[in-house]
Design a protein around this motif. Structure first.
Motif, PDB file in Angstrom:
ATOM      1  N   ALA A  41       0.852  -1.188   0.000  1.00  0.00           N
ATOM      2  CA  ALA A  41       0.000   0.000   0.000  1.00  0.00           C
ATOM      3  C   ALA A  41       0.886   1.236   0.000  1.00  0.00           C
ATOM      4  CB  ALA A  41      -0.925   0.010   1.212  1.00  0.00           C
ATOM      5  N   ARG A  42       0.499   2.213  -0.813  1.00  0.00           N
ATOM      6  CA  ARG A  42       1.285   3.447  -0.924  1.00  0.00           C
ATOM      7  C   ARG A  42       0.345   4.645  -0.836  1.00  0.00           C
ATOM      8  NH1 ARG A  42       6.295   4.688  -3.584  1.00  0.00           N
ATOM      9  NH2 ARG A  42       6.393   2.589  -4.445  1.00  0.00           N
ATOM     10  N   ASN A  43       0.788   5.699  -0.164  1.00  0.00           N
ATOM     11  CA  ASN A  43       0.024   6.935  -0.065  1.00  0.00           C
ATOM     12  C   ASN A  43       0.901   8.084  -0.545  1.00  0.00           C
ATOM     13  OD1 ASN A  43      -0.587   9.532   1.788  1.00  0.00           O
ATOM     14  ND2 ASN A  43      -2.498   8.436   1.371  1.00  0.00           N
ATOM     15  N   MET A  44       0.381   8.883  -1.483  1.00  0.00           N
ATOM     16  CA  MET A  44       1.148   9.998  -2.036  1.00  0.00           C
ATOM     17  C   MET A  44       0.355  11.284  -1.899  1.00  0.00           C
ATOM     18  SD  MET A  44       2.768   8.331  -5.507  1.00  0.00           S
ATOM     19  CE  MET A  44       3.810   9.776  -5.746  1.00  0.00           C
ATOM     20  N   ASP A  45       1.014  12.342  -1.397  1.00  0.00           N
ATOM     21  CA  ASP A  45       0.402  13.661  -1.296  1.00  0.00           C
ATOM     22  C   ASP A  45       0.512  14.376  -2.636  1.00  0.00           C
ATOM     23  OD1 ASP A  45      -0.154  13.231   1.349  1.00  0.00           O
ATOM     24  OD2 ASP A  45       1.637  14.261   2.081  1.00  0.00           O
ATOM     25  N   VAL A  46      -0.635  14.826  -3.149  1.00  0.00           N
ATOM     26  CA  VAL A  46      -0.653  15.589  -4.397  1.00  0.00           C
ATOM     27  C   VAL A  46      -0.485  17.075  -4.104  1.00  0.00           C
ATOM     28  CG1 VAL A  46      -1.997  16.169  -6.448  1.00  0.00           C
ATOM     29  CG2 VAL A  46      -2.108  13.857  -5.493  1.00  0.00           C
ATOM     30  N   GLU A 165      16.290  13.171  -0.765  1.00  0.00           N
ATOM     31  CA  GLU A 165      15.669  13.197   0.553  1.00  0.00           C
ATOM     32  C   GLU A 165      16.162  12.034   1.415  1.00  0.00           C
ATOM     33  OE1 GLU A 165      11.489  12.534   0.877  1.00  0.00           O
ATOM     34  OE2 GLU A 165      11.443  11.010  -0.690  1.00  0.00           O
ATOM     35  N   PHE A 166      16.063  12.234   2.723  1.00  0.00           N
ATOM     36  CA  PHE A 166      16.312  11.188   3.701  1.00  0.00           C
ATOM     37  C   PHE A 166      14.974  10.597   4.138  1.00  0.00           C
ATOM     38  CE2 PHE A 166      20.196  13.671   4.114  1.00  0.00           C
ATOM     39  CZ  PHE A 166      21.171  12.685   4.255  1.00  0.00           C
ATOM     40  N   THR A 167      14.918   9.280   4.257  1.00  0.00           N
ATOM     41  CA  THR A 167      13.705   8.622   4.725  1.00  0.00           C
ATOM     42  C   THR A 167      14.070   7.514   5.711  1.00  0.00           C
ATOM     43  OG1 THR A 167      13.731   7.063   2.871  1.00  0.00           O
ATOM     44  CG2 THR A 167      12.433   9.076   2.597  1.00  0.00           C
ATOM     45  N   PRO A 168      13.296   7.358   6.780  1.00  0.00           N
ATOM     46  CA  PRO A 168      13.493   6.208   7.662  1.00  0.00           C
ATOM     47  C   PRO A 168      12.649   5.030   7.177  1.00  0.00           C
ATOM     48  CG  PRO A 168      11.912   7.693   8.648  1.00  0.00           C
ATOM     49  CD  PRO A 168      12.339   8.329   7.341  1.00  0.00           C
ATOM     50  N   SER A 169      13.136   3.823   7.422  1.00  0.00           N
ATOM     51  CA  SER A 169      12.351   2.633   7.119  1.00  0.00           C
ATOM     52  C   SER A 169      12.468   1.653   8.271  1.00  0.00           C
ATOM     53  CB  SER A 169      12.787   1.992   5.800  1.00  0.00           C
ATOM     54  OG  SER A 169      14.150   1.637   5.824  1.00  0.00           O
ATOM     55  N   PHE A 170      11.386   0.913   8.485  1.00  0.00           N
ATOM     56  CA  PHE A 170      11.296   0.000   9.611  1.00  0.00           C
ATOM     57  C   PHE A 170      10.781  -1.347   9.115  1.00  0.00           C
ATOM     58  CE2 PHE A 170      10.131   4.314  10.638  1.00  0.00           C
ATOM     59  CZ  PHE A 170      10.944   4.643  11.717  1.00  0.00           C
ATOM     60  N   GLU A 187       8.064   2.594   5.044  1.00  0.00           N
ATOM     61  CA  GLU A 187       9.004   3.672   4.729  1.00  0.00           C
ATOM     62  C   GLU A 187       8.205   4.965   4.618  1.00  0.00           C
ATOM     63  OE1 GLU A 187      12.266   5.128   1.363  1.00  0.00           O
ATOM     64  OE2 GLU A 187      11.488   3.068   1.336  1.00  0.00           O
ATOM     65  N   VAL A 188       8.666   5.996   5.321  1.00  0.00           N
ATOM     66  CA  VAL A 188       7.925   7.248   5.384  1.00  0.00           C
ATOM     67  C   VAL A 188       8.789   8.360   4.812  1.00  0.00           C
ATOM     68  CG1 VAL A 188       6.728   8.880   6.882  1.00  0.00           C
ATOM     69  CG2 VAL A 188       6.734   6.438   7.450  1.00  0.00           C
ATOM     70  N   GLY A 189       8.342   8.906   3.669  1.00  0.00           N
ATOM     71  CA  GLY A 189       9.053  10.001   3.038  1.00  0.00           C
ATOM     72  C   GLY A 189       8.246  11.285   3.078  1.00  0.00           C
ATOM     73  N   ASN A 190       8.755  12.306   2.464  1.00  0.00           N
ATOM     74  CA  ASN A 190       8.077  13.598   2.392  1.00  0.00           C
ATOM     75  C   ASN A 190       6.974  13.526   1.347  1.00  0.00           C
ATOM     76  OD1 ASN A 190       7.350  16.261   2.605  1.00  0.00           O
ATOM     77  ND2 ASN A 190       9.118  17.044   1.458  1.00  0.00           N
ATOM     78  N   GLY A 191       5.759  13.233   1.793  1.00  0.00           N
ATOM     79  CA  GLY A 191       4.640  13.128   0.866  1.00  0.00           C
ATOM     80  C   GLY A 191       4.497  11.777   0.214  1.00  0.00           C
ATOM     81  N   ASN A 192       5.260  10.794   0.633  1.00  0.00           N
ATOM     82  CA  ASN A 192       5.211   9.461   0.024  1.00  0.00           C
ATOM     83  C   ASN A 192       5.442   8.418   1.117  1.00  0.00           C
ATOM     84  OD1 ASN A 192       5.274   7.218  -1.568  1.00  0.00           O
ATOM     85  ND2 ASN A 192       7.028   7.857  -2.804  1.00  0.00           N
TER      86      ASN A 192
END
Length: 203
Positions: A41-46, A165-170, A187-192
């Protein structure tokens, strides 16, 4: 004679079982040779007020090519069909180094190539594009006990087609047997944001 042959057969079977168990994981219970299938599952900010959810599937694999070194790959494909048909896919291929830093923990450093693709279709008209980049990751994998492993990494993604960008992943792995386990990653990125759950077979 028959008792001697039977005893030899039992010893051989025991030795094979022990060897298979050793090959399944390192001495700290962490395996770098596996295949995995996932629900993704993926969520992206438009923009500030709109985001899009994508759902799909993925596969991953890793192989320990030598002591402390492994290669890995992953592919996932997700879709959203709320208004128009949008398909996203991501391919990752990489090389990693792992080093035991405690009885139940490894330090990990990984370098990989990434390709992300998008395909948009509306009323029979479609368009597609892709972006290439590179990722460097560093973190730890640890065995909390004989059944549960955890992973934490910090990732830096860059490239001419990617926003740096830097992203953390667990990640967490729960073992049913020495070979089979359930896994979950985020994995949580800036808007993704991307999440996955799946089944893994360790070898």
């Amino acid at each position: 004679m028959k008792k001697t042959l039977l005893a030899a057969a039992v010893l051989a079977a025991a030795s094979f079982g022990a060897s298979a168990a050793e090959n399944t994981a390192n001495t700290n219970g962490i395996s770098y040779t596996y295949v995995e299938g996932d629900y993704v599952a993926r969520n992206m900010d438009v923009d500030m007020n709109t985001d899009i959810d994508f759902k799909g599937w993925g596969v991953k694999g890793s192989y320990e090519i030598a002591d402390q070194f492994h290669v890995f790959g992953a592919y996932n494909k997700t879709s959203n069909n709320d208004f128009i048909d949008i398909d996203l896919d991501e391919t990752q291929l990489g090389f990693g180094w792992h080093k035991s830093v405690a009885d139940n923990a490894d330090a990990i450093v990984e370098l990989s190539w990434l390709r992300q693709g998008v395909d948009v279709s509306l009323l029979g008209v479609s368009a597609d594009d892709h972006a290439d980049g590179y990722r460097a990751s560093a973190g730890f994998r640890g065995a909390f006990n004989e059944h549960v492993n955890g992973t934490f990494k910090v990732n830096y993604t860059d490239g001419s087609d990617f926003k740096s960008e830097f992203t953390p992943s667990f990640g967490v792995e729960v073992k049913f047997t020495p070979m089979f386990s359930a896994v979950a990653d985020a994995e949580v990125g800036n808007g993704n944001k991307m999440y996955s759950i799946g089944l893994r077979a360790n070898f």
